[in-house]
Design a protein around this motif. Structure first.
Motif, PDB file in Angstrom:
ATOM      1  N   ALA A 293      -2.353 -12.116  -2.753  1.00 19.23           N
ATOM      2  CA  ALA A 293      -1.641 -12.937  -2.131  1.00 19.23           C
ATOM      3  C   ALA A 293      -0.920 -13.721  -3.805  1.00 19.23           C
ATOM      4  CB  ALA A 293      -2.288 -13.801  -1.319  1.00 19.23           C
ATOM      5  N   LYS A 294      -2.061 -14.374  -4.787  1.00 18.91           N
ATOM      6  CA  LYS A 294      -2.077 -14.715  -5.815  1.00 18.91           C
ATOM      7  C   LYS A 294      -1.246 -13.639  -6.494  1.00 18.91           C
ATOM      8  CE  LYS A 294      -4.646 -18.609  -6.532  1.00 18.91           C
ATOM      9  NZ  LYS A 294      -3.537 -19.516  -6.992  1.00 18.91           N
ATOM     10  N   ILE A 295      -1.407 -12.652  -7.022  1.00 18.92           N
ATOM     11  CA  ILE A 295      -0.721 -11.654  -7.393  1.00 18.92           C
ATOM     12  C   ILE A 295       0.703 -11.308  -6.896  1.00 18.92           C
ATOM     13  CG2 ILE A 295      -1.170  -9.095  -8.291  1.00 18.92           C
ATOM     14  CD1 ILE A 295      -4.088  -9.619  -8.471  1.00 18.92           C
ATOM     15  N   PHE A 296       0.719 -10.671  -5.989  1.00 20.99           N
ATOM     16  CA  PHE A 296       1.725 -10.595  -5.144  1.00 20.99           C
ATOM     17  C   PHE A 296       3.242 -12.177  -5.638  1.00 20.99           C
ATOM     18  CE2 PHE A 296       0.034  -7.201  -2.324  1.00 20.99           C
ATOM     19  CZ  PHE A 296       1.301  -6.255  -2.830  1.00 20.99           C
ATOM     20  N   ALA A 297       2.136 -12.657  -5.450  1.00 19.40           N
ATOM     21  CA  ALA A 297       3.369 -14.264  -5.231  1.00 19.40           C
ATOM     22  C   ALA A 297       4.132 -14.493  -6.508  1.00 19.40           C
ATOM     23  CB  ALA A 297       2.618 -15.842  -4.653  1.00 19.40           C
ATOM     24  N   GLN A 298       3.008 -14.558  -8.031  1.00 23.45           N
ATOM     25  CA  GLN A 298       3.769 -14.281  -9.029  1.00 23.45           C
ATOM     26  C   GLN A 298       4.276 -13.060  -9.574  1.00 23.45           C
ATOM     27  OE1 GLN A 298       2.773 -16.728 -11.577  1.00 23.45           O
ATOM     28  NE2 GLN A 298       4.578 -15.168 -12.669  1.00 23.45           N
ATOM     29  N   ALA A 299       4.182 -11.918  -9.006  1.00 21.48           N
ATOM     30  CA  ALA A 299       5.559 -10.749  -9.199  1.00 21.48           C
ATOM     31  C   ALA A 299       6.098 -11.006  -8.556  1.00 21.48           C
ATOM     32  CB  ALA A 299       5.000  -9.633  -8.493  1.00 21.48           C
ATOM     33  N   SER A 300       6.195 -11.464  -7.029  1.00 23.81           N
ATOM     34  CA  SER A 300       7.138 -11.697  -6.364  1.00 23.81           C
ATOM     35  C   SER A 300       9.135 -13.312  -7.678  1.00 23.81           C
ATOM     36  CB  SER A 300       6.978 -12.692  -5.007  1.00 23.81           C
ATOM     37  OG  SER A 300       7.795 -12.726  -4.322  1.00 23.81           O
ATOM     38  N   LYS A 301       7.600 -13.864  -7.606  1.00 26.65           N
ATOM     39  CA  LYS A 301       8.345 -15.116  -8.460  1.00 26.65           C
ATOM     40  C   LYS A 301       9.295 -14.241 -10.124  1.00 26.65           C
ATOM     41  CE  LYS A 301       5.550 -18.840  -7.594  1.00 26.65           C
ATOM     42  NZ  LYS A 301       4.828 -19.499  -8.257  1.00 26.65           N
ATOM     43  N   ASP A 302       8.248 -12.905 -10.616  1.00 27.35           N
ATOM     44  CA  ASP A 302       8.670 -12.481 -11.818  1.00 27.35           C
ATOM     45  C   ASP A 302      10.042 -11.205 -11.225  1.00 27.35           C
ATOM     46  OD1 ASP A 302       6.988 -13.615 -12.811  1.00 27.35           O
ATOM     47  OD2 ASP A 302       6.003 -11.859 -13.447  1.00 27.35           O
ATOM     48  N   MET A 303       9.927 -11.122 -10.236  1.00 25.55           N
ATOM     49  CA  MET A 303      10.983 -10.083  -9.592  1.00 25.55           C
ATOM     50  C   MET A 303      11.226 -10.825  -8.227  1.00 25.55           C
ATOM     51  SD  MET A 303       9.813  -6.539 -10.439  1.00 25.55           S
ATOM     52  CE  MET A 303       7.205  -7.120 -10.424  1.00 25.55           C
ATOM     53  N   PRO A 304      12.401 -11.653  -7.837  1.00 21.68           N
ATOM     54  CA  PRO A 304      12.552 -10.884  -6.784  1.00 21.68           C
ATOM     55  C   PRO A 304      12.846 -10.916  -5.540  1.00 21.68           C
ATOM     56  CG  PRO A 304      14.021 -12.841  -7.578  1.00 21.68           C
ATOM     57  CD  PRO A 304      12.752 -12.357  -8.798  1.00 21.68           C
ATOM     58  N   GLU A 305      13.945 -10.405  -5.711  1.00 24.03           N
ATOM     59  CA  GLU A 305      14.055  -9.059  -4.941  1.00 24.03           C
ATOM     60  C   GLU A 305      13.861  -7.674  -5.154  1.00 24.03           C
ATOM     61  OE1 GLU A 305      15.435  -8.459  -9.656  1.00 24.03           O
ATOM     62  OE2 GLU A 305      15.242  -9.945  -8.489  1.00 24.03           O
ATOM     63  N   LYS A 306      12.811  -8.187  -5.455  1.00 18.09           N
ATOM     64  CA  LYS A 306      11.791  -6.542  -5.388  1.00 18.09           C
ATOM     65  C   LYS A 306      10.635  -6.190  -4.507  1.00 18.09           C
ATOM     66  CE  LYS A 306      13.187  -4.203 -10.073  1.00 18.09           C
ATOM     67  NZ  LYS A 306      13.092  -3.770 -10.293  1.00 18.09           N
ATOM     68  N   ILE A 307      10.168  -7.452  -4.538  1.00 22.24           N
ATOM     69  CA  ILE A 307       8.871  -7.671  -3.858  1.00 22.24           C
ATOM     70  C   ILE A 307       8.656  -9.554  -2.791  1.00 22.24           C
ATOM     71  CG2 ILE A 307       6.190  -8.366  -3.918  1.00 22.24           C
ATOM     72  CD1 ILE A 307       6.450  -6.729  -6.300  1.00 22.24           C
ATOM     73  N   ILE A 308       9.326  -8.287  -2.135  1.00 25.79           N
ATOM     74  CA  ILE A 308       8.735 -10.306  -0.721  1.00 25.79           C
ATOM     75  C   ILE A 308       7.663  -9.300   0.020  1.00 25.79           C
ATOM     76  CG2 ILE A 308      10.105 -10.983   1.225  1.00 25.79           C
ATOM     77  CD1 ILE A 308      13.043  -8.579   0.052  1.00 25.79           C
ATOM     78  N   ALA A 309       7.016 -10.966   0.587  1.00 28.59           N
ATOM     79  CA  ALA A 309       5.692 -11.103   1.296  1.00 28.59           C
ATOM     80  C   ALA A 309       6.384 -10.475   2.646  1.00 28.59           C
ATOM     81  CB  ALA A 309       5.030 -12.640   0.836  1.00 28.59           C
ATOM     82  N   LYS A 310       4.827 -10.026   2.913  1.00 29.34           N
ATOM     83  CA  LYS A 310       5.865  -9.581   4.672  1.00 29.34           C
ATOM     84  C   LYS A 310       4.419 -10.794   5.531  1.00 29.34           C
ATOM     85  CE  LYS A 310       7.800  -4.661   5.336  1.00 29.34           C
ATOM     86  NZ  LYS A 310       6.978  -3.868   5.809  1.00 29.34           N
ATOM     87  N   SER A 311       3.209 -10.440   5.197  1.00 31.91           N
ATOM     88  CA  SER A 311       2.477 -10.813   6.095  1.00 31.91           C
ATOM     89  C   SER A 311       0.948 -10.665   5.207  1.00 31.91           C
ATOM     90  CB  SER A 311       1.984 -10.284   7.616  1.00 31.91           C
ATOM     91  OG  SER A 311       1.868  -8.936   7.555  1.00 31.91           O
ATOM     92  N   ALA A 312       0.084 -10.553   6.104  1.00 28.90           N
ATOM     93  CA  ALA A 312      -1.369 -11.133   5.735  1.00 28.90           C
ATOM     94  C   ALA A 312      -2.902 -11.322   6.522  1.00 28.90           C
ATOM     95  CB  ALA A 312      -1.943 -12.064   4.530  1.00 28.90           C
ATOM     96  N   PHE A 313      -3.924 -10.116   6.417  1.00 25.55           N
ATOM     97  CA  PHE A 313      -4.104 -10.393   7.856  1.00 25.55           C
ATOM     98  C   PHE A 313      -6.067 -11.001   6.303  1.00 25.55           C
ATOM     99  CE2 PHE A 313      -8.117  -8.244   9.672  1.00 25.55           C
ATOM    100  CZ  PHE A 313      -7.875  -8.518  10.594  1.00 25.55           C
ATOM    101  N   VAL A 314      -6.630 -12.245   6.917  1.00 24.68           N
ATOM    102  CA  VAL A 314      -7.585 -12.764   5.887  1.00 24.68           C
ATOM    103  C   VAL A 314      -8.928 -13.603   6.892  1.00 24.68           C
ATOM    104  CG1 VAL A 314      -7.822 -14.874   4.353  1.00 24.68           C
ATOM    105  CG2 VAL A 314      -5.597 -13.877   4.287  1.00 24.68           C
ATOM    106  N   ASP A 315      -9.681 -13.435   6.526  1.00 25.88           N
ATOM    107  CA  ASP A 315     -11.130 -13.324   7.234  1.00 25.88           C
ATOM    108  C   ASP A 315     -10.355 -13.238   9.204  1.00 25.88           C
ATOM    109  OD1 ASP A 315     -12.970 -14.188   5.295  1.00 25.88           O
ATOM    110  OD2 ASP A 315     -11.932 -15.865   5.245  1.00 25.88           O
ATOM    111  N   GLY A 316      -9.618 -12.071   9.033  1.00 23.86           N
ATOM    112  CA  GLY A 316      -9.714 -12.154  10.795  1.00 23.86           C
ATOM    113  C   GLY A 316      -8.382 -12.862  11.656  1.00 23.86           C
ATOM    114  N   THR A 317      -7.579 -13.857  10.094  1.00 28.18           N
ATOM    115  CA  THR A 317      -6.536 -13.977  11.164  1.00 28.18           C
ATOM    116  C   THR A 317      -5.416 -13.731  10.631  1.00 28.18           C
ATOM    117  OG1 THR A 317      -7.762 -15.916  10.202  1.00 28.18           O
ATOM    118  CG2 THR A 317      -5.612 -16.584  11.015  1.00 28.18           C
TER     119      THR A 317
END
Length: 173
Positions: free
Chosen positions: A92-116
């Motif tokens: 999540a941290k790496i994708f968040a940084q990439a999203s800050k660097d390239m906001p129009e190219k990478i957008i978070a969708k969702s995640a599955f963390v510890d069964g949640t």
């Protein structure tokens, strides 16, 4: 059965294995990334012990459904990149940084963390959390603070006693 169907079943089994062996699975929408940007992203993931892959949405959906998880059915549309993390927050941290660097190219969708299931907002919150190592360092610092303060107080008291004894010794001479 066709060889194509068998190959897809193998990929679904591979995805299921990765999901169960990972502490986090993060999905992002990626558009217009250059080869250099993808390579840089893959290198960051590799350094963080995170596996970055691109699978067909139908195969990802099927793997989750076979594991009894249906929360991602609506998220798995359009171009989707997935990262399987060995810990809860690195991907999540790496994708968040990439999203800050390239906001129009990478957008978070969702995640599955510890069964949640986490939605896009949850992924952003997850990315802002300190890592396990940072939390341990803060905890140890908090635990050491009272001891350090006590040692400093004792040291100051001893210095005061030594100074007083020196002054008494000077007065006697």
């Amino acid at each position: 059965m066709s060889t194509n169907l068998e190959a897809k079943k193998q990929v679904v089994e591979e995805i299921k294995t990765k999901i169960t062996n990972s502490k986090s699975v993060v999905f992002v929408d990626y558009k217009g990334l250059t080869v250099a940007e993808v390579s840089a992203l893959r290198n960051k993931f590799r350094e963080a012990n995170v596996e970055y892959k691109i699978y067909k949405n139908t195969l990802l959906r099927r793997a989750f459904n076979e594991l009894g998880i249906n929360s991602f059915d609506t998220d798995l549309n359009g171009p989707t990149a997935v990262a399987f993390g060995a810990d809860e927050i690195s991907a999540a941290k790496i994708f968040a940084q990439a999203s800050k660097d390239m906001p129009e190219k990478i957008i978070a969708k969702s995640a599955f963390v510890d069964g949640t299931y986490l939605d896009a907002a949850g992924v952003k919150v997850l990315a802002e959390m300190p890592s396990k190592e940072e939390l341990i360092a803060k905890m140890l610092g908090s635990m050491q603070a009272p001891i350090t303060n006590f040692a400093g107080t004792l040291s100051a008291m001893l210095r005061g006693v030594v100074i007083a004894l020196n002054q008494i010794a000077k007065q006697k001479n």
